[in-house]
Design a protein around this motif. Structure first.
Motif, PDB file in Angstrom:
ATOM      1  N   PRO A  81       1.289  -0.447   0.816  1.00  0.00           N
ATOM      2  CA  PRO A  81       2.543  -0.959   0.261  1.00  0.00           C
ATOM      3  C   PRO A  81       3.290   0.120  -0.516  1.00  0.00           C
ATOM      4  O   PRO A  81       2.684   1.070  -1.002  1.00  0.00           O
ATOM      5  CB  PRO A  81       2.078  -2.057  -0.678  1.00  0.00           C
ATOM      6  N   GLN A  82       4.585  -0.083  -0.616  1.00  0.00           N
ATOM      7  CA  GLN A  82       5.393   0.812  -1.441  1.00  0.00           C
ATOM      8  C   GLN A  82       5.097   0.477  -2.911  1.00  0.00           C
ATOM      9  O   GLN A  82       4.994  -0.695  -3.269  1.00  0.00           O
ATOM     10  CB  GLN A  82       6.868   0.561  -1.126  1.00  0.00           C
ATOM     11  N   TYR A  83       4.974   1.501  -3.751  1.00  0.00           N
ATOM     12  CA  TYR A  83       4.574   1.288  -5.145  1.00  0.00           C
ATOM     13  C   TYR A  83       5.494   0.313  -5.880  1.00  0.00           C
ATOM     14  O   TYR A  83       5.034  -0.587  -6.582  1.00  0.00           O
ATOM     15  CB  TYR A  83       4.533   2.633  -5.880  1.00  0.00           C
ATOM     16  N   ASP A  84       6.810   0.484  -5.696  1.00  0.00           N
ATOM     17  CA  ASP A  84       7.749  -0.364  -6.455  1.00  0.00           C
ATOM     18  C   ASP A  84       7.721  -1.821  -5.999  1.00  0.00           C
ATOM     19  O   ASP A  84       8.291  -2.682  -6.668  1.00  0.00           O
ATOM     20  CB  ASP A  84       9.175   0.214  -6.408  1.00  0.00           C
ATOM     21  N   LYS A  85       7.088  -2.116  -4.865  1.00  0.00           N
ATOM     22  CA  LYS A  85       6.901  -3.506  -4.437  1.00  0.00           C
ATOM     23  C   LYS A  85       5.527  -4.004  -4.890  1.00  0.00           C
ATOM     24  O   LYS A  85       5.374  -5.167  -5.267  1.00  0.00           O
ATOM     25  CB  LYS A  85       6.978  -3.619  -2.908  1.00  0.00           C
ATOM     26  N   ASN A 154       5.722  -5.348   1.153  1.00  0.00           N
ATOM     27  CA  ASN A 154       6.995  -4.622   1.070  1.00  0.00           C
ATOM     28  C   ASN A 154       8.207  -5.547   1.167  1.00  0.00           C
ATOM     29  O   ASN A 154       9.319  -5.150   0.863  1.00  0.00           O
ATOM     30  CB  ASN A 154       7.084  -3.558   2.168  1.00  0.00           C
ATOM     31  N   ALA A 155       7.973  -6.786   1.594  1.00  0.00           N
ATOM     32  CA  ALA A 155       9.080  -7.752   1.653  1.00  0.00           C
ATOM     33  C   ALA A 155       9.140  -8.589   0.384  1.00  0.00           C
ATOM     34  O   ALA A 155       9.887  -9.562   0.312  1.00  0.00           O
ATOM     35  CB  ALA A 155       8.901  -8.659   2.869  1.00  0.00           C
TER      36      ALA A 155
ATOM     37  N   THR B  98      11.598   5.130  -5.362  1.00  0.00           N
ATOM     38  CA  THR B  98      10.270   4.665  -5.769  1.00  0.00           C
ATOM     39  C   THR B  98       9.262   5.821  -5.805  1.00  0.00           C
ATOM     40  O   THR B  98       9.475   6.846  -5.170  1.00  0.00           O
ATOM     41  CB  THR B  98       9.762   3.585  -4.800  1.00  0.00           C
ATOM     42  N   GLY B 118       2.787   3.340   0.305  1.00  0.00           N
ATOM     43  CA  GLY B 118       3.862   3.352   1.276  1.00  0.00           C
ATOM     44  C   GLY B 118       4.884   4.424   0.952  1.00  0.00           C
ATOM     45  O   GLY B 118       5.359   4.511  -0.173  1.00  0.00           O
ATOM     46  N   ILE B 244       8.941  -3.949   9.036  1.00  0.00           N
ATOM     47  CA  ILE B 244       8.185  -4.184   7.831  1.00  0.00           C
ATOM     48  C   ILE B 244       6.905  -3.372   7.805  1.00  0.00           C
ATOM     49  O   ILE B 244       6.220  -3.270   8.785  1.00  0.00           O
ATOM     50  CB  ILE B 244       7.906  -5.678   7.667  1.00  0.00           C
TER      51      ILE B 244
END
Lengths: 289, 349
Positions: A81-85, A154-155, B98, B118, B244
């Motif tokens: 996952p992206q960190y900010d998510k 991520n969503a 990010t 990510g 996604i």
């Protein structure tokens, strides 16, 4: 003379090859080969590392958002996952929607049935090839005794509908884990034996038809595993009155039988699935985040 | 005769003995080296970590896209070994704000460089060969020297394929690659940048240094209305909503390029329109459904532009403004990061 030679030869053969049994030395029983080889030093911790650490202390669950070789599966592919998510997801979904109310409302179920690891996946599961974009959705990562994982991080969104769908799906995936741990039961699989739709049949069945056939929706009729998990999913998703109403409309004995079996199975583990619905409704819809 | 036979048996037995002794020798496999050097991997990974930190402007990985034969895509990786954050810059889009993290793990036989969260690196892995030949977000460290770090994808792609992807020889970011610095200078969303550029027909002279050929295109850049921009985003394979599980890029912005080839003369003088993406100080001509805008829902014109330029991106080097005249210089690189192609724009005003 010849005999002596033969004996000597035999001795040499035996002695020379003896060390073959443990070419790399004896196995050290004290080594935990599954332990983490490298723990991230505290000096490198970010906000999410601190959050994961305090949640591990509070709930006994290791939350994994960084992927290392230990996370890699053989034939399925996940993206980190992206960190900010991952940060707001862990704070809201995992803490406020899942673990905290679970521990407070269903202490017995929480203590015994909470996985010890939870993996965040940025996207969804990709079978066989990471570049596939087809319908390889599936939250995945549920087929293990000790860990659970959810895709779609991520969503992440604070949209109520998204949160509701995600937490309900989490209990669906957790039901798969319960299934793997204890089994659905011999009798459960016999209720609709021979009536499952399989692939691709399940995809073209309407919800009403599926309920007449004894499944909550088409996907539940795919196979017994999904039948079991969709029972948990529907009880988490819909109020008790609506569940009973749908069973009455369907006039399906199979649907009612399996509903009672799953409801009882969870009751025995310390969770009333109808109360779970009320609890989820309160944390998702009655609170603004 | 009998004497000879007896001797032969002796020779035979002696031979057997030798075989027995020598045959077992190779079984003496030990862990002695590993046992006597318990910090062996720590040393190698420390060396690798020091090397990563030794280039403050970052390291460059040149990856192969199926879009171009000889032009490779540069990825600039800036590692902060104190916080384990990595900043990824490439031509396909602008990097999201990010944080992205990496780790150096000791692995089993060699240290590993892992992009653990990510980022653009997992996006490229996810998207596949049209963007790059990256096949994992975990890399084995192959070799470390002061100027070159060789890393290799741990897996080579889909399941049932051999272990080990492409070996990338990373080099230190060249000093003149200021395009990779923070700050977007090529920005079609900025009114200042668009002045005397937007919808002005100029010329683009393209010099391919590999084939020693030159061509001149009639060329104009056109900014996009927001609704068209949003519509393209919904098709973009790099956007999270579309694909996604990737991430790492900020929401994309696009613009139109209209062009036709003037010299060498082609029998078409009608402007062909496509919608490239604004990369990090770069024009990214990455075909996807519906950005070849003359034909709805196809990428044909984007592909045509890419083929005409013989590169799938143009990196923005500089802009010179004299009165109304605007000149711009672009570049694209080969596998070793050397200039493969130059392009010069003049708005002819």
């Amino acid at each position: 003379m010849k005999k002596i030679f033969s004996v000597l030869l035999a001795v040499i053969f035996l002695a020379a090859c003896k060390k073959d049994n443990y070419p790399l030395g004896a196995v050290d029983e004290n080594i935990d080969f599954f332990s983490k080889r490298e723990v991230k030093p505290r000096s490198q911790w970010n906000e999410l590392d601190y959050l994961c650490d305090s949640m591990r202390q509070a709930y006994g669950i290791e939350i994994i958002y960084e992927y290392t070789p230990r996370i890699v599966a053989g034939n399925t592919f996940f993206m980190p996952p992206q960190y900010d998510k991952a940060l707001p997801y862990t704070r809201l979904v995992l803490d406020k929607l899942w673990l905290k109310p679970l521990k407070e409302n269903f202490p017995e179920f929480f203590a015994k049935e909470t996985p010890i690891e939870f993996i965040l996946a940025g996207g969804y599961i990709h079978f066989n090839d990471p570049t596939t974009t087809s319908t390889a959705a599936g939250a995945g990562l549920n087929a293990q005794f000790y860990r659970l994982g959810m895709g779609g991080v991520n969503a992440f969104s604070t949209n109520k509908a998204w949160l509701w769908d995600h937490i309900v799906t989490l209990y669906h995936e957790h039901a798969h884990q319960i299934d793997h741990k204890y089994g659905r039961g011999y009798l459960f699989d016999r209720v609709s034996q021979g009536k499952y739709y399989g692939i691709p049949g399940y995809a073209s069945v309407s919800e009403a038809q599926a309920q007449r056939d004894g499944f909550w929706y088409g996907y539940g009729g795919y196979a017994p595993e999904e039948d079991f998990a969709t029972n948990v999913e529907y009880m988490a998703d819909l109020p008790e009155a609506r569940i009973k109403e749908l069973i009455a409309i369907s006039q399906s004995v199979a649907l009612e039988t399996k509903y009672k079996m799953v409801h009882q199975k969870y009751l025995d583990m310390g969770m009333d699935l109808h109360k779970l619905h009320v609890m989820l409704d309160s944390v998702v819809y009655k609170v603004n985040y | 005769m009998l004497f000879f036979m007896k001797n032969m048996i002796r020779f035979f037995i002696a031979g057997l003995l030798t075989i027995a002794l020598a045959g077992c020798e190779k079984d003496n496999i030990t862990n002695a080296y590993i046992n006597q050097n318990p910090d062996r991997l720590d040393k190698v990974s420390h060396e690798f970590k020091e090397a990563l930190a030794s280039s403050p402007t970052g390291w460059v990985m040149m990856v192969k896209s199926s879009l171009s034969q000889d032009v490779y895509t540069p990825i600039v990786l800036k590692f902060d070994t104190l916080t384990n954050k990595v900043n990824v810059t490439t031509v396909y889009g602008v990097t999201a704000s990010t944080d992205s993290f990496f780790r150096i793990a000791n692995g089993t036989g060699s240290p590993q460089l892992i992009f653990t969260t990510g980022s653009i690196m997992s996006s490229l892995y996810r998207i596949g060969i049209q963007a790059s030949d990256i096949t994992d977000h975990i890399y084995n460290v192959v070799s470390v020297s002061p100027d070159t770090l060789a890393i290799r994808g741990y897996r080579s792609g889909r399941v049932y394929t051999p272990e080990g992807g492409v070996i990338y020889k990373m080099f230190k970011r060249p000093a003149d690659w200021s395009w990779a610095d923070a700050g977007i200078k090529f920005d079609m969303t900025s009114a200042d940048f668009r002045a005397n550029l937007d919808n002005v027909t100029g010329e683009l002279k393209v010099e391919n240094l590999l084939s020693s050929t030159e061509k001149v295109l009639a060329f104009r850049l056109i900014s996009l209305p927001a609704n068209t921009n949003n519509s393209l985003r919904s098709y973009d394979p790099f956007s999270i909503s579309r694909n996604i599980g990737t991430g790492g890029f900020a929401p994309m912005n696009y613009f139109y390029i209209e062009q036709y080839q003037k010299t060498p003369y082609l029998n078409t003088t009608t402007m062909v329109r496509s919608a490239p993406t604004q990369g990090h100080n770069a024009v990214s001509i990455y075909p996807f459904t519906s950005n070849g805008t003359n034909n709805a829902n196809t990428n044909a014109n984007a592909t045509a532009l890419k083929n005409r330029l013989e590169t799938h991106y143009l990196i923005f080097k500089n802009q010179t403004r004299t009165g109304n005249n605007v000149k711009m210089e672009f570049e694209a690189y080969d596998q070793k990061g050397k200039v493969a192609l130059r392009a010069f724009y003049d708005n002819l005003l």
